[in-house]
Design a protein around this motif. Structure first.
Motif, PDB file in Angstrom:
ATOM      1  N   VAL A  43       0.830  -1.248  -0.039  1.00 19.55           N
ATOM      2  CA  VAL A  43       0.018  -0.096  -0.014  1.00 19.55           C
ATOM      3  C   VAL A  43       0.831   1.193  -0.076  1.00 19.55           C
ATOM      4  N   SER A  44       0.379   2.423  -0.208  1.00 24.09           N
ATOM      5  CA  SER A  44       1.050   3.569  -0.152  1.00 24.09           C
ATOM      6  C   SER A  44       1.153   3.993   1.517  1.00 24.09           C
ATOM      7  N   VAL A  45       2.215   4.671   1.699  1.00 20.87           N
ATOM      8  CA  VAL A  45       2.291   5.279   3.129  1.00 20.87           C
ATOM      9  C   VAL A  45       1.113   6.193   3.502  1.00 20.87           C
ATOM     10  N   ARG A  46       0.599   6.950   2.817  1.00 24.72           N
ATOM     11  CA  ARG A  46      -0.595   7.828   3.067  1.00 24.72           C
ATOM     12  C   ARG A  46      -1.774   6.971   3.230  1.00 24.72           C
ATOM     13  N   GLU A  47      -1.773   5.701   2.834  1.00 21.56           N
ATOM     14  CA  GLU A  47      -2.999   4.888   3.345  1.00 21.56           C
ATOM     15  C   GLU A  47      -2.762   4.284   4.685  1.00 21.56           C
ATOM     16  N   LEU A  48      -1.747   4.194   5.284  1.00 21.82           N
ATOM     17  CA  LEU A  48      -1.514   3.576   6.601  1.00 21.82           C
ATOM     18  C   LEU A  48      -2.238   3.981   7.622  1.00 21.82           C
ATOM     19  N   ALA A  49      -2.355   5.354   8.006  1.00 22.25           N
ATOM     20  CA  ALA A  49      -3.049   5.820   9.130  1.00 22.25           C
ATOM     21  C   ALA A  49      -4.431   5.104   9.337  1.00 22.25           C
ATOM     22  N   GLY A  50      -4.555   4.461  10.309  1.00 18.53           N
ATOM     23  CA  GLY A  50      -6.017   3.725  10.726  1.00 18.53           C
ATOM     24  C   GLY A  50      -5.924   2.308  10.155  1.00 18.53           C
ATOM     25  N   MET A  51      -5.154   1.899   9.351  1.00 17.72           N
ATOM     26  CA  MET A  51      -5.126   0.768   8.903  1.00 17.72           C
ATOM     27  C   MET A  51      -4.842  -0.494   9.760  1.00 17.72           C
ATOM     28  N   ARG A  52      -5.554  -1.758   9.580  1.00 16.59           N
ATOM     29  CA  ARG A  52      -5.248  -2.758  10.419  1.00 16.59           C
ATOM     30  C   ARG A  52      -4.358  -3.557   9.642  1.00 16.59           C
ATOM     31  N   LEU A  53      -3.462  -4.459  10.055  1.00 14.90           N
ATOM     32  CA  LEU A  53      -2.446  -5.002   9.564  1.00 14.90           C
ATOM     33  C   LEU A  53      -2.206  -6.191  10.425  1.00 14.90           C
ATOM     34  N   THR A  54      -1.356  -7.372   9.757  1.00 16.26           N
ATOM     35  CA  THR A  54      -0.869  -8.337  10.640  1.00 16.26           C
ATOM     36  C   THR A  54       0.972  -8.310  10.441  1.00 16.26           C
ATOM     37  N   ALA A  55       1.557  -8.807  11.270  1.00 16.36           N
ATOM     38  CA  ALA A  55       3.046  -8.741  11.191  1.00 16.36           C
ATOM     39  C   ALA A  55       3.361 -10.023  12.010  1.00 16.36           C
ATOM     40  N   GLU A  56       4.872 -10.492  11.873  1.00 14.30           N
ATOM     41  CA  GLU A  56       5.476 -11.617  12.501  1.00 14.30           C
ATOM     42  C   GLU A  56       6.108 -11.062  13.562  1.00 14.30           C
ATOM     43  N   VAL A  57       5.936 -11.640  14.702  1.00 14.78           N
ATOM     44  CA  VAL A  57       6.668 -11.368  15.903  1.00 14.78           C
ATOM     45  C   VAL A  57       8.200 -11.877  15.647  1.00 14.78           C
ATOM     46  N   GLY A  58       9.347 -10.984  15.516  1.00 19.62           N
ATOM     47  CA  GLY A  58      10.726 -11.529  15.421  1.00 19.62           C
ATOM     48  C   GLY A  58      11.533 -11.505  16.899  1.00 19.62           C
ATOM     49  N   PRO A  59      12.599 -11.492  16.833  1.00 23.55           N
ATOM     50  CA  PRO A  59      13.614 -11.530  17.829  1.00 23.55           C
ATOM     51  C   PRO A  59      13.240  -9.908  18.595  1.00 23.55           C
ATOM     52  N   SER A  60      13.609  -9.941  19.826  1.00 25.22           N
ATOM     53  CA  SER A  60      13.241  -8.867  20.606  1.00 25.22           C
ATOM     54  C   SER A  60      11.963  -8.113  20.557  1.00 25.22           C
ATOM     55  N   ASP A  61      10.918  -9.231  20.064  1.00 21.39           N
ATOM     56  CA  ASP A  61       9.402  -8.690  19.856  1.00 21.39           C
ATOM     57  C   ASP A  61       9.341  -7.738  18.896  1.00 21.39           C
ATOM     58  N   ARG A  62      10.270  -7.675  18.046  1.00 23.76           N
ATOM     59  CA  ARG A  62      10.068  -6.698  16.843  1.00 23.76           C
ATOM     60  C   ARG A  62       8.990  -7.084  15.832  1.00 23.76           C
ATOM     61  N   LEU A  63       8.517  -6.304  15.197  1.00 21.46           N
ATOM     62  CA  LEU A  63       7.567  -6.862  14.324  1.00 21.46           C
ATOM     63  C   LEU A  63       8.263  -6.760  12.793  1.00 21.46           C
ATOM     64  N   ALA A  64       7.598  -7.604  11.847  1.00 26.37           N
ATOM     65  CA  ALA A  64       8.312  -7.557  10.417  1.00 26.37           C
ATOM     66  C   ALA A  64       7.115  -8.246   9.707  1.00 26.37           C
ATOM     67  N   GLY A  65       7.350  -8.342   8.180  1.00 27.36           N
ATOM     68  CA  GLY A  65       6.475  -9.017   7.501  1.00 27.36           C
ATOM     69  C   GLY A  65       5.009  -8.595   7.166  1.00 27.36           C
ATOM     70  N   TRP A  66       5.006  -7.245   7.400  1.00 29.96           N
ATOM     71  CA  TRP A  66       3.590  -6.569   7.391  1.00 29.96           C
ATOM     72  C   TRP A  66       2.781  -6.992   6.108  1.00 29.96           C
ATOM     73  N   ARG A  67       1.538  -7.183   6.513  1.00 30.40           N
ATOM     74  CA  ARG A  67       0.329  -7.538   5.585  1.00 30.40           C
ATOM     75  C   ARG A  67      -0.910  -6.876   6.088  1.00 30.40           C
ATOM     76  N   VAL A  68      -1.685  -6.584   4.964  1.00 27.78           N
ATOM     77  CA  VAL A  68      -2.977  -6.075   5.191  1.00 27.78           C
ATOM     78  C   VAL A  68      -3.924  -6.987   5.728  1.00 27.78           C
ATOM     79  N   ALA A  69      -4.646  -6.524   7.078  1.00 30.93           N
ATOM     80  CA  ALA A  69      -5.549  -7.727   7.633  1.00 30.93           C
ATOM     81  C   ALA A  69      -6.591  -7.969   7.155  1.00 30.93           C
TER      82      ALA A  69
END
Length: 69
Positions: A43-69
């Protein structure tokens, strides 16, 4: 196998996105690079505010692998 969690983008602050868990009483927001999230989610950066996503929990509980929920 890593765990996927659902999160919400509260708002954009400069080039950062403020992310919280998508639950009734979320913890304090954590900032992640908005451009990285947008590219991974397709998606575009401008669309992100308010968006629900899923992400993978990685080392040190950092999130990555973002997807639209």
């Amino acid at each position: 196998m890593s765990e996927r969690v659902t999160v919400k983008v509260l708002l954009l602050v400069g080039d950062q996105a403020e992310i919280v868990a998508d639950v009734a009483d979320p913890a304090d927001p954590v900032r992640y690079p908005a451009q990285v999230i947008a590219e991974e989610a397709g998606v575009s950066v401008r669309e992100l505010a308010g968006m629900r996503l899923t992400a993978e929990v990685g080392p040190s509980d950092r999130l990555a692998g973002w997807r639209v929920a």
